[in-house]
Design a protein around this motif. Structure first.
Motif, PDB file in Angstrom:
ATOM      1  N   GLY A 148      57.098 -15.138  34.335  1.00  0.00           N
ATOM      2  CA  GLY A 148      55.916 -14.432  34.796  1.00  0.00           C
ATOM      3  C   GLY A 148      56.106 -12.937  34.926  1.00  0.00           C
ATOM      4  O   GLY A 148      57.194 -12.381  34.692  1.00  0.00           O
ATOM      5  N   LEU A 149      55.033 -12.282  35.340  1.00  0.00           N
ATOM      6  CA  LEU A 149      55.026 -10.817  35.429  1.00  0.00           C
ATOM      7  C   LEU A 149      56.012 -10.300  36.464  1.00  0.00           C
ATOM      8  O   LEU A 149      56.658  -9.264  36.242  1.00  0.00           O
ATOM      9  CB  LEU A 149      53.606 -10.343  35.764  1.00  0.00           C
ATOM     10  CG  LEU A 149      52.526 -10.641  34.723  1.00  0.00           C
ATOM     11  CD1 LEU A 149      51.159 -10.198  35.233  1.00  0.00           C
ATOM     12  CD2 LEU A 149      52.856  -9.932  33.407  1.00  0.00           C
ATOM     13  N   LEU A 150      56.150 -10.992  37.590  1.00  0.00           N
ATOM     14  CA  LEU A 150      57.042 -10.510  38.646  1.00  0.00           C
ATOM     15  C   LEU A 150      58.486 -10.511  38.177  1.00  0.00           C
ATOM     16  O   LEU A 150      59.209  -9.513  38.341  1.00  0.00           O
ATOM     17  CB  LEU A 150      56.880 -11.373  39.896  1.00  0.00           C
ATOM     18  CG  LEU A 150      57.781 -11.003  41.089  1.00  0.00           C
ATOM     19  CD1 LEU A 150      57.508  -9.574  41.537  1.00  0.00           C
ATOM     20  CD2 LEU A 150      57.580 -11.984  42.242  1.00  0.00           C
ATOM     21  N   ASN A 151      58.935 -11.608  37.591  1.00  0.00           N
ATOM     22  CA  ASN A 151      60.317 -11.677  37.114  1.00  0.00           C
ATOM     23  C   ASN A 151      60.565 -10.696  35.974  1.00  0.00           C
ATOM     24  O   ASN A 151      61.636 -10.093  35.889  1.00  0.00           O
ATOM     25  CB  ASN A 151      60.644 -13.102  36.665  1.00  0.00           C
ATOM     26  CG  ASN A 151      61.074 -13.993  37.827  1.00  0.00           C
ATOM     27  OD1 ASN A 151      61.855 -13.589  38.676  1.00  0.00           O
ATOM     28  ND2 ASN A 151      60.531 -15.196  37.875  1.00  0.00           N
ATOM     29  N   GLN A 152      59.591 -10.538  35.098  1.00  0.00           N
ATOM     30  CA  GLN A 152      59.748  -9.573  34.003  1.00  0.00           C
ATOM     31  C   GLN A 152      59.899  -8.152  34.535  1.00  0.00           C
ATOM     32  O   GLN A 152      60.724  -7.375  34.040  1.00  0.00           O
ATOM     33  CB  GLN A 152      58.555  -9.665  33.058  1.00  0.00           C
ATOM     34  CG  GLN A 152      58.518 -10.936  32.223  1.00  0.00           C
ATOM     35  CD  GLN A 152      57.336 -10.961  31.275  1.00  0.00           C
ATOM     36  OE1 GLN A 152      56.594  -9.982  31.160  1.00  0.00           O
ATOM     37  NE2 GLN A 152      57.144 -12.080  30.600  1.00  0.00           N
TER      38      GLN A 152
END
Length: 303
Positions: A148-152
């Motif tokens: 997801g966006l947070l981990n990326q």
């Protein structure tokens, strides 16, 4: 004639909320309570009906004798249910505390912002309601999953070396609940803080209070009605929350709304699920009564 008509109108206006509660609250509650005292059966519907209109008053007395508390006893004996209740209350308590921790500074900043800017800030708080609740919760799946966006973003910023496991955990449930119910905390706090008399703070400053002392001695005590209203508006619905723990929580996330859904639709044990719903309602009646008493006291103090 006009006085009589005005009296009829005023009485109808007074009785209208009671009629609303009778139709949409008391009648469904009586039906669920009656179902919780029934016996399960392998049939359609999956229980033995009692106190039906077809039997008439003559058969009601015999049905009353068939009422059983076995469903409530079964709930107390199975640890799944009381663990679900305790977990739901704990998650609701922590989520309410986090929403207050985030919402109070937001509401305070909105109330102290220039008057020309307040409508825009208020609109930004209400803006998430323009989107479907389900879509907003689904969006968090795309944010919190491993790809997801947070981990990326965290990998790109070199904050972490491998993706975090956030989705399907209790942490994800807290994130989804606080995000979804934060406006219910901010709005009553803002309404309370915005009405406060700022000359009281000026008087406290003239008497030697610092800004911190003036906040804890004046602003915070005066904002307690808004704090209580916001806490109850968040805590009460979160206890019975079903969508967020189902989509963002894992198998270990126990909440009574999810347990109730499983009992009703998967196990098809309608009497037990009705008993679970009755106990949940009784649990929620306590904070509702406390909220009503606090509102009555605040109105008496204002008058």
């Amino acid at each position: 004639m006009k006085a009589v008509w005005n009296g009829v109108v005023s009485r109808s206006v007074i009785w209208l909320p009671y009629l609303w509660l009778l139709i949409f609250f008391l009648a469904p509650f009586v039906m669920v309570a009656k179902l919780s005292l029934s016996e399960p059966a392998i049939s359609i519907p999956p229980y033995n009906p009692v106190l039906t209109l077809a039997e008439g008053p003559a058969g009601w007395w015999a049905d009353i004798k068939r009422f059983s508390l076995e469903n409530y006893v079964f709930i107390t004996q199975d640890s799944l249910y009381w663990r679900s209740y305790l977990s739901s209350v704990w998650i609701a308590f922590v989520s309410t505390f986090l929403a207050l921790l985030i919402g109070y500074p937001l509401a305070y900043g909105m109330a102290r912002a220039p008057r020309t800017l307040r409508p825009l800030l208020l609109m930004l708080v209400i803006l998430p309601f323009w989107t479907s609740f389900l879509i907003r919760v689904y969006a968090w799946i795309g944010i919190l999953k491993k790809e997801g966006l947070l981990n990326q973003f965290l990998l790109w910023a070199h904050v972490i070396t491998e993706p975090l496991t956030i989705l399907n955990t209790t942490t994800a449930v807290y994130v989804g609940i606080v995000y979804s119910y934060l406006p219910f905390m901010v709005l009553p706090l803002y309404a309370n803080l915005e009405r406060q008399d700022l000359t009281l703070l000026e008087a406290a400053s003239d008497l030697g209070c610092t800004r911190t002392q003036a906040f804890w001695k004046i602003t915070w005590p005066l904002s307690l009605p808004g704090v209580l209203a916001g806490c109850f508006l968040v805590f009460i619905p979160v206890v019975g929350e079903f969508v967020i723990p189902s989509l963002l929580g894992g198998a270990d996330t126990l909440m009574i709304g999810r347990t109730l859904f499983d009992e009703f639709f998967l196990n098809r044990d309608w009497p037990v699920s009705s008993a679970v719903a009755v106990i949940l309602l009784l649990i929620l009646v306590v904070p509702i009564m406390l909220f009503q008493r606090s509102e009555a006291r605040s109105r008496e103090a204002a008058s």
